[in-house]
Design an enzyme around this catalytic site. Sequence first.
Site, mmCIF file in Angstrom:
data_model
loop_
_atom_site.group_PDB
_atom_site.id
_atom_site.type_symbol
_atom_site.label_atom_id
_atom_site.label_comp_id
_atom_site.label_asym_id
_atom_site.label_seq_id
_atom_site.Cartn_x
_atom_site.Cartn_y
_atom_site.Cartn_z
ATOM 1 N N ALA A 10 0.867 -1.181 0.000
ATOM 2 C CA ALA A 10 0.000 0.000 0.000
ATOM 3 C C ALA A 10 0.904 1.231 0.000
ATOM 4 C CB ALA A 10 -0.875 -0.008 1.244
ATOM 5 N N GLY A 17 0.557 -5.087 0.718
ATOM 6 C CA GLY A 17 -0.597 -5.097 -0.195
ATOM 7 C C GLY A 17 -0.260 -5.696 -1.557
ATOM 8 N N GLU A 27 -0.584 -9.292 -1.024
ATOM 9 C CA GLU A 27 -2.034 -9.555 -0.892
ATOM 10 C C GLU A 27 -2.717 -9.561 -2.254
ATOM 11 O OE1 GLU A 27 -2.311 -6.470 2.150
ATOM 12 O OE2 GLU A 27 -3.331 -7.923 3.424
ATOM 13 N N GLU A 36 4.318 -5.296 7.347
ATOM 14 C CA GLU A 36 3.387 -4.423 8.080
ATOM 15 C C GLU A 36 3.736 -4.226 9.556
ATOM 16 O OE1 GLU A 36 2.479 -6.312 5.610
ATOM 17 O OE2 GLU A 36 0.805 -5.418 4.519
HETATM 18 N N1 COA Z 1 4.562 3.238 -0.411
HETATM 19 C C1 COA Z 1 4.955 4.415 -0.901
HETATM 20 N N2 COA Z 1 6.129 4.597 -1.529
HETATM 21 C C2 COA Z 1 6.926 3.528 -1.660
HETATM 22 C C3 COA Z 1 6.584 2.272 -1.166
HETATM 23 C C4 COA Z 1 5.333 2.136 -0.513
HETATM 24 N N3 COA Z 1 4.884 0.958 -0.048
HETATM 25 N N4 COA Z 1 7.589 1.401 -1.444
HETATM 26 C C5 COA Z 1 8.526 2.111 -2.090
HETATM 27 N N5 COA Z 1 8.131 3.390 -2.220
HETATM 28 C C6 COA Z 1 8.858 4.498 -2.867
HETATM 29 C C7 COA Z 1 10.003 5.009 -2.014
HETATM 30 O O1 COA Z 1 9.525 5.901 -1.046
HETATM 31 C C8 COA Z 1 10.854 5.668 -3.068
HETATM 32 O O2 COA Z 1 10.278 6.898 -3.416
HETATM 33 P P1 COA Z 1 11.211 8.218 -3.560
HETATM 34 O O3 COA Z 1 12.192 7.870 -4.649
HETATM 35 O O4 COA Z 1 10.240 9.276 -3.940
HETATM 36 O O5 COA Z 1 11.870 8.395 -2.232
HETATM 37 C C9 COA Z 1 10.694 4.750 -4.269
HETATM 38 O O6 COA Z 1 9.476 4.032 -4.051
HETATM 39 C C10 COA Z 1 11.814 3.735 -4.422
HETATM 40 O O7 COA Z 1 11.921 3.006 -3.197
HETATM 41 P P2 COA Z 1 13.290 2.867 -2.358
HETATM 42 O O8 COA Z 1 12.924 2.608 -0.947
HETATM 43 O O9 COA Z 1 14.186 4.016 -2.656
HETATM 44 O O10 COA Z 1 13.910 1.560 -3.048
HETATM 45 P P3 COA Z 1 14.920 0.520 -2.374
HETATM 46 O O11 COA Z 1 15.395 -0.350 -3.466
HETATM 47 O O12 COA Z 1 15.932 1.225 -1.544
HETATM 48 O O13 COA Z 1 14.017 -0.347 -1.364
HETATM 49 C C11 COA Z 1 12.053 -1.592 -0.704
HETATM 50 C C12 COA Z 1 12.997 -1.170 -1.855
HETATM 51 C C13 COA Z 1 10.884 -2.335 -1.329
HETATM 52 C C14 COA Z 1 12.817 -2.497 0.257
HETATM 53 C C15 COA Z 1 11.571 -0.345 0.052
HETATM 54 O O14 COA Z 1 11.067 0.591 -0.898
HETATM 55 C C16 COA Z 1 10.483 -0.616 1.041
HETATM 56 O O15 COA Z 1 10.742 -1.118 2.107
HETATM 57 N N6 COA Z 1 9.222 -0.205 0.709
HETATM 58 C C17 COA Z 1 8.111 -0.314 1.611
HETATM 59 C C18 COA Z 1 7.589 -1.738 1.685
HETATM 60 C C19 COA Z 1 6.461 -1.830 2.693
HETATM 61 O O16 COA Z 1 6.616 -1.620 3.869
HETATM 62 N N7 COA Z 1 5.257 -2.189 2.180
HETATM 63 C C20 COA Z 1 4.107 -2.418 2.988
HETATM 64 C C21 COA Z 1 3.296 -1.198 3.095
HETATM 65 S S1 COA Z 1 1.888 -1.440 4.119
#
Ligand code: COA
Length: 258
Positions: free
Chosen positions: A66, A112, A115, A135
């Site tokens: 999400a 999500g 999911e 989460e």
């Molecule tokens: N919601 C909103 N934005 C997200 C996102 C999410 N779930 N997952 C990634 N993004 C965004 C980042 O904020 C970043 O945006 P920016 O460039 O404007 O700062 C962009 O996507 C790239 O992500 P980044 O974190 O820089 O890539 P990474 O390779 O370093 O890490 C992940 C990848 C997937 C490990 C990391 O993005 C992450 O942990 N995301 C969240 C996952 C999560 O908790 N999902 C469950 C949500 S309920």
Amino acid sequence: MEYANLILEIKNRVLYITINREHKLNALNKATLAELHTAFTNAYHDNRVSAIILTGAGQKSFVAGADISELVTLDAEQATDLSREGHTKVFDVIEQSPKPVIAAINGFALGGGLELALACHIRIASQTAKLGFPEVSLGIIPGYGGTQRLTQLVGKGRSFEMILSAGMISAQEALTIGLVNYVVSPEQLIATCEELLSKIMLQAPLAVAAAIRAINASGSETGFQTEIAEFGNCFDTDDVKEGIHAFLEKRPAKFSGK
Ligand code: COA
């Protein structure tokens, strides 16, 4: 309709839905969820479509969850509404699709995003995919069906481990626990989905839809009754006559979907 967050394409009776927010790793904001609702609902009524492949844009991510930026200001009531609306308008709608839906997991499938893959009927992952439920690291729990669908698929023990640890697993580990059906190279991902769908699309469409409804009812109180009713209903179709006659006449069946 114009989509801002999805790319839709129909080829050989397959609808390809690509979530197209690559700069945010295809995170599900409200607008994307609303478009998914529309795209899937339309597909069910579109005679040009027999099956659906759902994937994410780019090489890195299927869907990274999400959109966390939209969760910042939610109170408990709003969060409950968000979860309920997601269930009814998107995740349940995908699971209950009368046409087979395959998730082509091309990278991160988190929260999500996982999911979403779990709501699809079949999951095929690229070797590069990473799957998990982060989460609890954010102080929340999966809210789009993850606690239920993951547990149904892989059992309580694996589900507790994945959800409580917030860790990610590899595509290979996902295969081992039955979370995905196949792991293939990134180049082979879509072709593998297409190959499987081509086998499914040879079958009687109304029987496929009936089987989806019956399988979806498994584990519920009405599971066996659903199967009995769906089995019976098949005998009201033209396809059952064609299927059985084709077998007896030793020729391939040509189903009309009626
Ligand atoms: N919601 C909103 N934005 C997200 C996102 C999410 N779930 N997952 C990634 N993004 C965004 C980042 O904020 C970043 O945006 P920016 O460039 O404007 O700062 C962009 O996507 C790239 O992500 P980044 O974190 O820089 O890539 P990474 O390779 O370093 O890490 C992940 C990848 C997937 C490990 C990391 O993005 C992450 O942990 N995301 C969240 C996952 C999560 O908790 N999902 C469950 C949500 S309920």
